[in-house]
Write a protein that holds these residues in place. Structure first.
Motif, PDB file in Angstrom:
ATOM      1  N   ALA A  86       4.620  14.378  -8.564  1.00  0.00           N
ATOM      2  CA  ALA A  86       5.610  15.431  -8.330  1.00  0.00           C
ATOM      3  C   ALA A  86       6.508  15.619  -9.552  1.00  0.00           C
ATOM      4  CB  ALA A  86       6.441  15.082  -7.094  1.00  0.00           C
ATOM      5  N   THR A  87       6.909  14.528 -10.167  1.00  0.00           N
ATOM      6  CA  THR A  87       7.776  14.616 -11.356  1.00  0.00           C
ATOM      7  C   THR A  87       7.047  15.312 -12.495  1.00  0.00           C
ATOM      8  OG1 THR A  87       8.898  12.595 -10.670  1.00  0.00           O
ATOM      9  CG2 THR A  87       9.156  13.278 -12.973  1.00  0.00           C
ATOM     10  N   ARG A  88       5.777  14.985 -12.667  1.00  0.00           N
ATOM     11  CA  ARG A  88       5.003  15.601 -13.767  1.00  0.00           C
ATOM     12  C   ARG A  88       4.811  17.105 -13.515  1.00  0.00           C
ATOM     13  NH1 ARG A  88       0.802  12.774 -13.314  1.00  0.00           N
ATOM     14  NH2 ARG A  88       1.458  11.094 -14.735  1.00  0.00           N
ATOM     15  N   ALA A  89       4.546  17.448 -12.241  1.00  0.00           N
ATOM     16  CA  ALA A  89       4.368  18.880 -11.937  1.00  0.00           C
ATOM     17  C   ALA A  89       5.662  19.653 -12.165  1.00  0.00           C
ATOM     18  CB  ALA A  89       3.900  19.036 -10.492  1.00  0.00           C
ATOM     19  N   SER A 146       0.832  -1.211   0.000  1.00  0.00           N
ATOM     20  CA  SER A 146       0.000   0.000   0.000  1.00  0.00           C
ATOM     21  C   SER A 146       0.865   1.260   0.000  1.00  0.00           C
ATOM     22  CB  SER A 146      -0.917  -0.021   1.224  1.00  0.00           C
ATOM     23  OG  SER A 146      -1.655   1.182   1.309  1.00  0.00           O
ATOM     24  N   ARG A 147       1.902   1.251   0.853  1.00  0.00           N
ATOM     25  CA  ARG A 147       2.791   2.421   0.912  1.00  0.00           C
ATOM     26  C   ARG A 147       3.556   2.595  -0.386  1.00  0.00           C
ATOM     27  NH1 ARG A 147       3.511   7.373   1.983  1.00  0.00           N
ATOM     28  NH2 ARG A 147       5.449   7.976   2.998  1.00  0.00           N
ATOM     29  N   LEU A 148       3.957   1.480  -1.028  1.00  0.00           N
ATOM     30  CA  LEU A 148       4.683   1.557  -2.299  1.00  0.00           C
ATOM     31  C   LEU A 148       3.807   2.184  -3.380  1.00  0.00           C
ATOM     32  CD1 LEU A 148       7.108   0.888  -4.129  1.00  0.00           C
ATOM     33  CD2 LEU A 148       6.115  -1.396  -4.444  1.00  0.00           C
ATOM     34  N   ASN A 149       2.561   1.750  -3.455  1.00  0.00           N
ATOM     35  CA  ASN A 149       1.663   2.319  -4.462  1.00  0.00           C
ATOM     36  C   ASN A 149       1.479   3.827  -4.243  1.00  0.00           C
ATOM     37  OD1 ASN A 149       1.340  -0.207  -5.598  1.00  0.00           O
ATOM     38  ND2 ASN A 149      -0.510  -0.670  -4.397  1.00  0.00           N
ATOM     39  N   GLN A 150       1.344   4.215  -2.977  1.00  0.00           N
ATOM     40  CA  GLN A 150       1.183   5.647  -2.680  1.00  0.00           C
ATOM     41  C   GLN A 150       2.447   6.423  -3.041  1.00  0.00           C
ATOM     42  OE1 GLN A 150       0.388   6.418   1.434  1.00  0.00           O
ATOM     43  NE2 GLN A 150       0.182   8.636   1.145  1.00  0.00           N
ATOM     44  N   VAL A 151       3.605   5.847  -2.748  1.00  0.00           N
ATOM     45  CA  VAL A 151       4.877   6.516  -3.057  1.00  0.00           C
ATOM     46  C   VAL A 151       5.043   6.696  -4.556  1.00  0.00           C
ATOM     47  CG1 VAL A 151       7.369   6.133  -3.091  1.00  0.00           C
ATOM     48  CG2 VAL A 151       6.080   5.907  -0.946  1.00  0.00           C
ATOM     49  N   ALA A 168      11.345  24.126  -9.399  1.00  0.00           N
ATOM     50  CA  ALA A 168      10.902  22.751  -9.646  1.00  0.00           C
ATOM     51  C   ALA A 168      11.133  21.886  -8.416  1.00  0.00           C
ATOM     52  CB  ALA A 168      11.641  22.179 -10.863  1.00  0.00           C
ATOM     53  N   THR A 169      12.250  22.116  -7.737  1.00  0.00           N
ATOM     54  CA  THR A 169      12.551  21.322  -6.535  1.00  0.00           C
ATOM     55  C   THR A 169      11.521  21.585  -5.444  1.00  0.00           C
ATOM     56  OG1 THR A 169      14.915  21.381  -7.051  1.00  0.00           O
ATOM     57  CG2 THR A 169      14.296  20.839  -4.784  1.00  0.00           C
ATOM     58  N   THR A 170      11.149  22.851  -5.289  1.00  0.00           N
ATOM     59  CA  THR A 170      10.132  23.184  -4.294  1.00  0.00           C
ATOM     60  C   THR A 170       8.808  22.510  -4.615  1.00  0.00           C
ATOM     61  OG1 THR A 170      11.193  25.345  -3.925  1.00  0.00           O
ATOM     62  CG2 THR A 170       8.900  25.094  -3.193  1.00  0.00           C
ATOM     63  N   THR A 171       8.476  22.501  -5.911  1.00  0.00           N
ATOM     64  CA  THR A 171       7.235  21.825  -6.329  1.00  0.00           C
ATOM     65  C   THR A 171       7.301  20.332  -6.017  1.00  0.00           C
ATOM     66  OG1 THR A 171       6.937  23.454  -8.095  1.00  0.00           O
ATOM     67  CG2 THR A 171       5.735  21.373  -8.280  1.00  0.00           C
ATOM     68  N   ILE A 172       8.444  19.718  -6.275  1.00  0.00           N
ATOM     69  CA  ILE A 172       8.589  18.279  -6.000  1.00  0.00           C
ATOM     70  C   ILE A 172       8.444  18.006  -4.500  1.00  0.00           C
ATOM     71  CG2 ILE A 172      10.232  16.366  -6.040  1.00  0.00           C
ATOM     72  CD1 ILE A 172      11.376  17.561  -8.619  1.00  0.00           C
ATOM     73  N   THR A 173       9.064  18.854  -3.677  1.00  0.00           N
ATOM     74  CA  THR A 173       8.972  18.662  -2.226  1.00  0.00           C
ATOM     75  C   THR A 173       7.534  18.780  -1.753  1.00  0.00           C
ATOM     76  OG1 THR A 173      11.211  19.543  -1.948  1.00  0.00           O
ATOM     77  CG2 THR A 173       9.794  19.519  -0.004  1.00  0.00           C
ATOM     78  N   THR A 174       6.820  19.776  -2.309  1.00  0.00           N
ATOM     79  CA  THR A 174       5.426  19.975  -1.904  1.00  0.00           C
ATOM     80  C   THR A 174       4.537  18.830  -2.366  1.00  0.00           C
ATOM     81  OG1 THR A 174       5.761  22.376  -2.014  1.00  0.00           O
ATOM     82  CG2 THR A 174       3.477  21.561  -2.010  1.00  0.00           C
ATOM     83  N   ALA A 175       4.725  18.395  -3.618  1.00  0.00           N
ATOM     84  CA  ALA A 175       3.842  17.373  -4.186  1.00  0.00           C
ATOM     85  C   ALA A 175       4.127  15.985  -3.608  1.00  0.00           C
ATOM     86  CB  ALA A 175       4.003  17.344  -5.710  1.00  0.00           C
ATOM     87  N   SER A 176       5.382  15.723  -3.280  1.00  0.00           N
ATOM     88  CA  SER A 176       5.731  14.376  -2.817  1.00  0.00           C
ATOM     89  C   SER A 176       5.737  14.242  -1.308  1.00  0.00           C
ATOM     90  CB  SER A 176       7.104  13.990  -3.354  1.00  0.00           C
ATOM     91  OG  SER A 176       8.111  14.852  -2.820  1.00  0.00           O
TER      92      SER A 176
END
Length: 497
Positions: free
Chosen positions: A24-27, A12-17, A50-58
């Motif tokens: 995050a990568t797409r954003a 379950s955690r893997l699917n969520q990750v 982009a890094t900030t977006t990745i941190t926020t999305a992931s």
């Protein structure tokens, strides 16, 4: 259950990750694609955004970016960076090679991440690629800690452990209840039945309640009462019969003594009588003697039945005892044309026996051998070892069948009722011999085969309370032949084939 729950939590955690990383990568890629940055400062600013977006999305601060190898050098491209801290080495070469080979595919790997308190926690690293304007392609790695999932799994394990221990205690309590209310009464019933079988007729099962066990107890106790009543009746009847035989035998001795004295007078004066009267006196004398023998045997067997027999043991040489018995039976043997022989390789040392009873056994066995030996030799053997002494009487006459050999020690039993007896037996000789052998703690056994003769073997302990481990004489005898050998052993008041 713990393994299954752990697998489910990880999956379950893997699917969520994977979903978070992909989002995050797409954003971040959308931000990069919408920019027209051309110089180094603009590209660096764009990468930070982009890094900030990745941190926020992931929802993860563990991010690392490395410029993909194989590209032309660029002065605009930002430098590689990593926020994995002490866990930088968790990005393995295998994972980087997979990301480099397939830029459009997302890859993941289970790793061990270092926490702030220098401990270790399970985690997942997801790798993919980003395309930066002017700078080229970069490898993007996002780390996810599974510490929360591990804590959840630990809580589940503890819960399962507590539940398991509770269940074990519950099962133990149920088992105790079952043993207490089911198994224990059954065990008590088994012990009671064993005691009842061993002769304790007063024992009973406690009756409690109205359940099946109580019904069983009542039925068992009713059966025990019935058995006890019948056994007491049979014991009383047996005592009455024994007393009757003993009393009758004693009461008959007085008139028998008078008849014997009168018969002896007539027998002594038979020469002066007419022939028919003289013959009558002879018959009267013979039958009175036989009647006296029968009374003596009945008295002896009644003593055994009453359990009032006591041995008068003394050191006795059984070879000498056998010689005396043979000498006493020699006249009868010569009248039948039988050759009596004594073979005594051993047995010359004294044994603790009652000589009167052993002599009576020998007289019975030798007399029967002469009676059924058809004039053939009768061999009396004596031998001994450290624990026992044995006497065997072997004849080569008629022999007996298997059925006859099994009944040879029965009272008043004769193998051939129509056969004429020449020594006036009472039918109790072998039965009394069996009781004499048992009283000594010994065994009286017989082997017989039709047409091959019979062999009776008496085995006695050397001492009064000794134990017999084996018999010094073989049975069947060494000269026995034929495909069938029947051995009947009698002891302790019983007999078996």
């Amino acid at each position: 259950m713990s393994a299954s729950i752990g697998n489910d939590l990880f999956q379950s955690r893997l699917n969520q990750v994977l979903l978070d990383s992909q989002r995050a990568t797409r954003a971040a890629q959308n931000i990069l694609d919408s920019s027209d940055a051309t110089d180094r400062v603009q590209v660096r600013t764009l990468l930070d955004s982009a890094t900030t977006t990745i941190t926020t999305a992931s929802s993860s601060g563990l991010i690392a970016m490395f410029r993909a190898p194989g590209q032309e050098p660029s002065t605009v491209a930002p430098q590689d960076f990593s926020r994995f801290g002490d866990s930088t080495d968790v990005i393995s070469d295998e994972l980087r090679n997979a990301v480099q080979d397939e830029p459009d595919t997302q890859f993941w790997q289970s790793v061990t991440l270092a926490t702030e308190d220098a401990s270790a926690a399970p985690g997942i690293v997801v790798g993919s690629q980003l395309s930066l304007p002017v700078a080229g392609r970069y490898e993007l790695y996002i780390g996810y800690s599974l510490h929360d999932a591990e804590a959840t799994l630990l809580f589940v394990k503890q819960t399962l452990l507590v539940a398991g221990l509770t269940l074990i205690l519950l099962i133990g309590a149920v088992a105790w209840v079952v043993v207490r209310f089911v198994v224990t009464p059954i065990r008590v019933a088994a012990d009671t039945s064993q005691r009842l079988a061993s002769g304790d007729l007063e024992v009973r099962i406690p009756e409690k309640g109205e359940d099946v066990i109580a019904t069983l107890a009542r039925s068992f106790n009713g059966m025990a009462d019935s058995l006890q009543s019948q056994i007491k009746e049979l014991a009383e009847l047996s005592r009455v019969q024994q007393r009757f035989v003993s009393d009758v035998s004693h009461e008959l001795r007085t008139p028998l003594t008078t008849i014997r004295l009168a018969g002896d007078v007539l027998y002594d004066q038979r020469g002066s009588f007419p022939a028919s009267t003289a013959r009558t006196a002879e018959l009267l004398h013979a039958q009175v003697q036989r009647f006296e023998l029968l009374l003596n045997d009945l008295l002896e067997i009644s003593r055994y039945d009453a359990g009032s027999v006591q041995l008068e043991t003394e050191p006795t040489n059984l070879v000498h005892l056998a010689e005396d018995a043979i000498d006493g039976m020699r006249t009868l043997a010569e009248s039948k044309g039988t050759d009596l022989r004594l073979v005594a390789p051993g047995g010359h040392l004294d044994a603790e026996v009652d000589p009167r009873r052993i002599r009576r056994i020998l007289h019975n066995l030798i007399g029967n051998a002469i009676e059924h030996g058809e004039g053939k030799p009768v061999v009396v053997s004596v031998d001994s070892d450290q624990s026992a002494v044995a006497l065997a009487v072997r004849d080569y006459g008629l022999g007996m069948s298997d059925a006859d050999a099994q009944r040879v020690f029965d009272r008043f039993w004769r193998a051939d009722p129509s056969r004429k007896r020449t020594i006036g037996g009472t039918g109790l000789g072998l039965a009394i011999s069996l009781e004499d052998a048992t009283a000594h703690g010994g065994h009286l056994e017989v082997w017989s085969m039709p047409g091959k003769g019979s062999c009776f073997r008496l085995t006695l302990p050397r001492t009064e309370r000794g134990r017999i481990t084996s018999s010094p004489l073989p049975l069947p005898p060494r000269d026995a032949d034929g495909p069938v050998v029947e051995i009947v052993e009698a002891g302790n008041g019983g007999q078996h084939a």
